[in-house]
Design an enzyme around this catalytic site. Structure first.
Site, PDB file in Angstrom:
ATOM      1  N   ASN A  37      77.022  14.204  11.870  1.00 56.57           N
ATOM      2  CA  ASN A  37      78.262  15.234  12.045  1.00 56.57           C
ATOM      3  C   ASN A  37      78.130  15.679  13.422  1.00 56.57           C
ATOM      4  O   ASN A  37      77.177  16.654  13.609  1.00 56.57           O
ATOM      5  CB  ASN A  37      78.262  16.096  10.832  1.00 56.57           C
ATOM      6  CG  ASN A  37      79.437  16.951  10.963  1.00 56.57           C
ATOM      7  OD1 ASN A  37      79.782  17.441  11.887  1.00 56.57           O
ATOM      8  ND2 ASN A  37      80.039  17.109   9.646  1.00 56.57           N
ATOM      9  N   HIS A  72      79.510  20.644  15.475  1.00 58.35           N
ATOM     10  CA  HIS A  72      78.964  21.679  16.028  1.00 58.35           C
ATOM     11  C   HIS A  72      78.759  21.589  17.755  1.00 58.35           C
ATOM     12  O   HIS A  72      78.429  22.569  18.311  1.00 58.35           O
ATOM     13  CB  HIS A  72      77.978  22.175  15.371  1.00 58.35           C
ATOM     14  CG  HIS A  72      78.232  22.819  13.811  1.00 58.35           C
ATOM     15  ND1 HIS A  72      79.217  23.707  13.842  1.00 58.35           N
ATOM     16  CD2 HIS A  72      77.902  22.242  12.840  1.00 58.35           C
ATOM     17  CE1 HIS A  72      79.636  23.652  12.483  1.00 58.35           C
ATOM     18  NE2 HIS A  72      78.644  23.011  11.816  1.00 58.35           N
ATOM     19  N   HIS A  97      84.795  16.897  11.084  1.00 57.62           N
ATOM     20  CA  HIS A  97      85.620  17.559  10.100  1.00 57.62           C
ATOM     21  C   HIS A  97      86.847  17.992  11.193  1.00 57.62           C
ATOM     22  O   HIS A  97      86.669  19.039  11.889  1.00 57.62           O
ATOM     23  CB  HIS A  97      84.820  18.621   9.598  1.00 57.62           C
ATOM     24  CG  HIS A  97      85.476  19.178   8.349  1.00 57.62           C
ATOM     25  ND1 HIS A  97      85.008  20.155   7.656  1.00 57.62           N
ATOM     26  CD2 HIS A  97      86.675  19.498   8.054  1.00 57.62           C
ATOM     27  CE1 HIS A  97      85.672  20.527   6.704  1.00 57.62           C
ATOM     28  NE2 HIS A  97      87.014  20.401   7.210  1.00 57.62           N
ATOM     29  N   ARG A 151      89.362  20.569  11.031  1.00 56.79           N
ATOM     30  CA  ARG A 151      89.957  21.778  10.230  1.00 56.79           C
ATOM     31  C   ARG A 151      91.071  22.073  10.323  1.00 56.79           C
ATOM     32  O   ARG A 151      91.489  22.257  11.696  1.00 56.79           O
ATOM     33  CB  ARG A 151      88.864  23.005  10.182  1.00 56.79           C
ATOM     34  CG  ARG A 151      87.525  22.887   9.566  1.00 56.79           C
ATOM     35  CD  ARG A 151      86.567  24.139   9.805  1.00 56.79           C
ATOM     36  NE  ARG A 151      85.421  23.908   8.962  1.00 56.79           N
ATOM     37  CZ  ARG A 151      85.433  24.511   7.676  1.00 56.79           C
ATOM     38  NH1 ARG A 151      86.482  24.967   7.043  1.00 56.79           N
ATOM     39  NH2 ARG A 151      84.289  24.097   6.862  1.00 56.79           N
ATOM     40  N   ARG A 175      88.920  25.176  14.441  1.00 58.50           N
ATOM     41  CA  ARG A 175      87.722  25.951  14.933  1.00 58.50           C
ATOM     42  C   ARG A 175      86.613  25.193  15.846  1.00 58.50           C
ATOM     43  O   ARG A 175      86.089  25.682  16.844  1.00 58.50           O
ATOM     44  CB  ARG A 175      87.053  26.743  13.859  1.00 58.50           C
ATOM     45  CG  ARG A 175      86.191  26.081  12.945  1.00 58.50           C
ATOM     46  CD  ARG A 175      85.689  26.748  12.012  1.00 58.50           C
ATOM     47  NE  ARG A 175      86.256  27.297  11.110  1.00 58.50           N
ATOM     48  CZ  ARG A 175      85.737  27.888   9.812  1.00 58.50           C
ATOM     49  NH1 ARG A 175      84.537  27.606   9.650  1.00 58.50           N
ATOM     50  NH2 ARG A 175      86.600  28.306   9.166  1.00 58.50           N
ATOM     51  N   GLU A 178      86.561  13.796   8.038  1.00 58.48           N
ATOM     52  CA  GLU A 178      86.740  14.951   6.915  1.00 58.48           C
ATOM     53  C   GLU A 178      87.872  15.796   7.188  1.00 58.48           C
ATOM     54  O   GLU A 178      88.176  16.337   8.306  1.00 58.48           O
ATOM     55  CB  GLU A 178      85.188  15.666   6.947  1.00 58.48           C
ATOM     56  CG  GLU A 178      84.186  15.071   6.754  1.00 58.48           C
ATOM     57  CD  GLU A 178      82.883  15.962   6.727  1.00 58.48           C
ATOM     58  OE1 GLU A 178      81.982  15.681   5.816  1.00 58.48           O
ATOM     59  OE2 GLU A 178      82.904  16.887   7.313  1.00 58.48           O
ATOM     60  N   THR A 185      81.902  24.664   4.721  1.00 65.22           N
ATOM     61  CA  THR A 185      82.413  24.215   3.116  1.00 65.22           C
ATOM     62  C   THR A 185      81.366  24.966   2.203  1.00 65.22           C
ATOM     63  O   THR A 185      80.114  24.312   1.923  1.00 65.22           O
ATOM     64  CB  THR A 185      82.431  22.569   3.141  1.00 65.22           C
ATOM     65  OG1 THR A 185      83.028  22.394   4.321  1.00 65.22           O
ATOM     66  CG2 THR A 185      83.201  22.318   1.963  1.00 65.22           C
ATOM     67  N   GLU A 232      81.201  11.786  -1.777  1.00 62.72           N
ATOM     68  CA  GLU A 232      80.095  12.493  -1.125  1.00 62.72           C
ATOM     69  C   GLU A 232      79.434  13.612  -1.988  1.00 62.72           C
ATOM     70  O   GLU A 232      80.424  14.580  -2.235  1.00 62.72           O
ATOM     71  CB  GLU A 232      80.444  12.859   0.221  1.00 62.72           C
ATOM     72  CG  GLU A 232      79.394  13.391   0.991  1.00 62.72           C
ATOM     73  CD  GLU A 232      79.602  13.703   2.404  1.00 62.72           C
ATOM     74  OE1 GLU A 232      80.352  12.829   3.035  1.00 62.72           O
ATOM     75  OE2 GLU A 232      79.060  15.073   3.057  1.00 62.72           O
ATOM     76  N   HIS A 286      75.341  18.011   3.407  1.00 60.71           N
ATOM     77  CA  HIS A 286      75.630  19.397   3.459  1.00 60.71           C
ATOM     78  C   HIS A 286      74.459  19.975   3.438  1.00 60.71           C
ATOM     79  O   HIS A 286      73.663  20.065   2.420  1.00 60.71           O
ATOM     80  CB  HIS A 286      76.744  20.042   2.633  1.00 60.71           C
ATOM     81  CG  HIS A 286      77.106  21.304   3.237  1.00 60.71           C
ATOM     82  ND1 HIS A 286      78.149  21.374   4.137  1.00 60.71           N
ATOM     83  CD2 HIS A 286      76.510  22.462   3.230  1.00 60.71           C
ATOM     84  CE1 HIS A 286      78.357  22.549   4.382  1.00 60.71           C
ATOM     85  NE2 HIS A 286      77.555  23.370   4.076  1.00 60.71           N
TER      86      HIS A 286
HETATM   87  C1  LIG Z   1      82.307  18.799   4.335  1.00 61.20           C
HETATM   88  C2  LIG Z   1      81.075  19.389   4.944  1.00 61.20           C
HETATM   89  O1  LIG Z   1      80.216  19.695   4.114  1.00 61.20           O
HETATM   90  C3  LIG Z   1      80.713  19.420   6.053  1.00 61.20           C
HETATM   91  O2  LIG Z   1      80.694  18.391   6.787  1.00 61.20           O
HETATM   92  C4  LIG Z   1      81.751  20.187   7.125  1.00 61.20           C
HETATM   93  O3  LIG Z   1      81.862  19.578   7.992  1.00 61.20           O
HETATM   94  C5  LIG Z   1      81.303  21.461   6.931  1.00 61.20           C
HETATM   95  O4  LIG Z   1      82.061  22.208   7.926  1.00 61.20           O
HETATM   96  P1  LIG Z   1      81.786  22.773   9.209  1.00 61.20           P
HETATM   97  O5  LIG Z   1      81.075  21.627  10.060  1.00 61.20           O
HETATM   98  O6  LIG Z   1      82.911  23.282   9.710  1.00 61.20           O
HETATM   99  O7  LIG Z   1      80.444  23.546   8.913  1.00 61.20           O
HETATM  100  N1  LIG Z   2      79.475  16.249   4.827  1.00 60.32           N
HETATM  101  C1  LIG Z   2      78.407  17.015   5.446  1.00 60.32           C
HETATM  102  C2  LIG Z   2      78.136  16.708   6.781  1.00 60.32           C
HETATM  103  O1  LIG Z   2      79.062  15.974   7.384  1.00 60.32           O
HETATM  104  C3  LIG Z   2      77.164  17.685   7.482  1.00 60.32           C
HETATM  105  O2  LIG Z   2      76.976  18.771   6.762  1.00 60.32           O
HETATM  106  P1  LIG Z   2      75.864  19.645   7.921  1.00 60.32           P
HETATM  107  O3  LIG Z   2      74.604  19.047   7.947  1.00 60.32           O
HETATM  108  O4  LIG Z   2      76.546  19.970   9.332  1.00 60.32           O
HETATM  109  O5  LIG Z   2      75.681  20.590   7.034  1.00 60.32           O
END
Ligand SMILES: CC(=O)[C@@H](O)[C@H](O)COP(=O)(O)O
Ligand SMILES: NCC(=O)COP(=O)(O)O
Length: 245
Positions: free
Chosen positions: A7, A10, A43, A45, A49, A70, A101, A151, A191
């Site tokens: 993911n 960030h 994700h 949003r 953001r 996402e 989330t 998931e 997560h």
């Molecule tokens: C859905 C989830 O758990 C995450 O993958 C999501 O991307 C969290 O959002 P942030 O990346 O904004 O923290």
């Molecule tokens: N769905 C979870 C994800 O994509 C990553 O979550 P995180 O490792 O950033 O908390």
């Protein structure tokens, strides 16, 4: 076989802190894939953001593994997904004021709406996953609305404050994974997973993909800082390798 979805939200969080062009999540995705990521997760949003629509459009063209989008189950997001066509969509709950989330999607509480959204997306060839807590009612509802994947939200496992609590949360994830597989669902999780807590989740039989972002990006910042400082000294025409005296 277990796979890793990276993911990159960030990376975009750092860019958006200055509303500039770096670091670019599109470049980050290339590096992650070259390092062995089996998939890229972003994700988008509703409040934009971090990840922007522009990122998703470009990633659709550049990602060579698979792109997992996402998003909330809103009309706006469904329209974007239908146009961009990620490899799959993970429907997640969203609250604007949350830092990240906080819980899983309440599938049981919106069966009709989610059946409709899942039907629209899967009807146009985009498999859907539902981001849910390891809860028997929600898993049964996920099967009911016709999604192909779930998931499991590993947040409670990740935040457990004692070894006993962590064991309990792990057993909820194991039970949830078994229940889902019995119902014909395919199972991912993610997560809050880190280098320290990922092992037991990675060993859950039947688990297909772990999506991990924050911990990988956090580590990248630290392990990359040494090289980044050296390269800036070089760009300034300064000598290399000089530390505090
Ligand atoms: C859905 C989830 O758990 C995450 O993958 C999501 O991307 C969290 O959002 P942030 O990346 O904004 O923290
Ligand atoms: N769905 C979870 C994800 O994509 C990553 O979550 P995180 O490792 O950033 O908390």
């Amino acid at each position: 076989m277990l796979s890793l979805g990276v993911n990159i939200d960030h990376i975009a969080t750092v860019r958006q802190a200055r509303r500039t062009v770096e670091p670019d999540p599109v470049a980050a995705a290339v590096i992650a894939e070259l390092a062995g990521a089996d998939g890229i997760t972003v994700h988008l949003r509703e409040d934009r953001r971090h990840i922007q629509e522009r990122d998703v459009r470009l990633l659709r063209q550049t990602v060579r593994t698979h792109l997992n989008l996402e998003m909330a189950a809103t009309d706006e997001m469904v329209a974007i997904a239908l146009e961009i066509k990620p490899d799959y969509v993970t429907l997640v709950p969203e609250r604007r004021e949350e830092v990240t989330t906080e819980g899983g999607l309440n599938v049981a509480g919106q069966v009709s709406r989610l059946s409709d959204v899942v039907g629209q997306l899967q009807g146009s060839g985009i498999p859907v996953s539902l981001f849910i807590d390891p809860d028997a009612t929600q898993i049964a509802a996920a099967a009911q609305v016709g999604s192909q994947w779930i998931e499991l939200h590993t947040g409670r496992y990740a935040e457990a404050s004692s070894e006993t609590e962590r064991e309990v949360e792990l057993s909820h994830l194991e039970d949830a994974c078994n229940q889902a597989i019995d119902l014909g669902l395919r199972v991912n999780a993610g997560h809050g997973l880190t280098y320290w807590n990922v092992g037991p989740v990675a060993r859950i039989p039947g688990m297909e993909e772990l999506n991990i972002g924050h911990s990988i990006v956090s580590r990248a910042v630290l392990v990359g800082l040494d090289r980044a400082v050296r390269e800036m000294r070089q760009a300034m025409g300064l000598s290399l390798g000089v530390g505090p005296t």
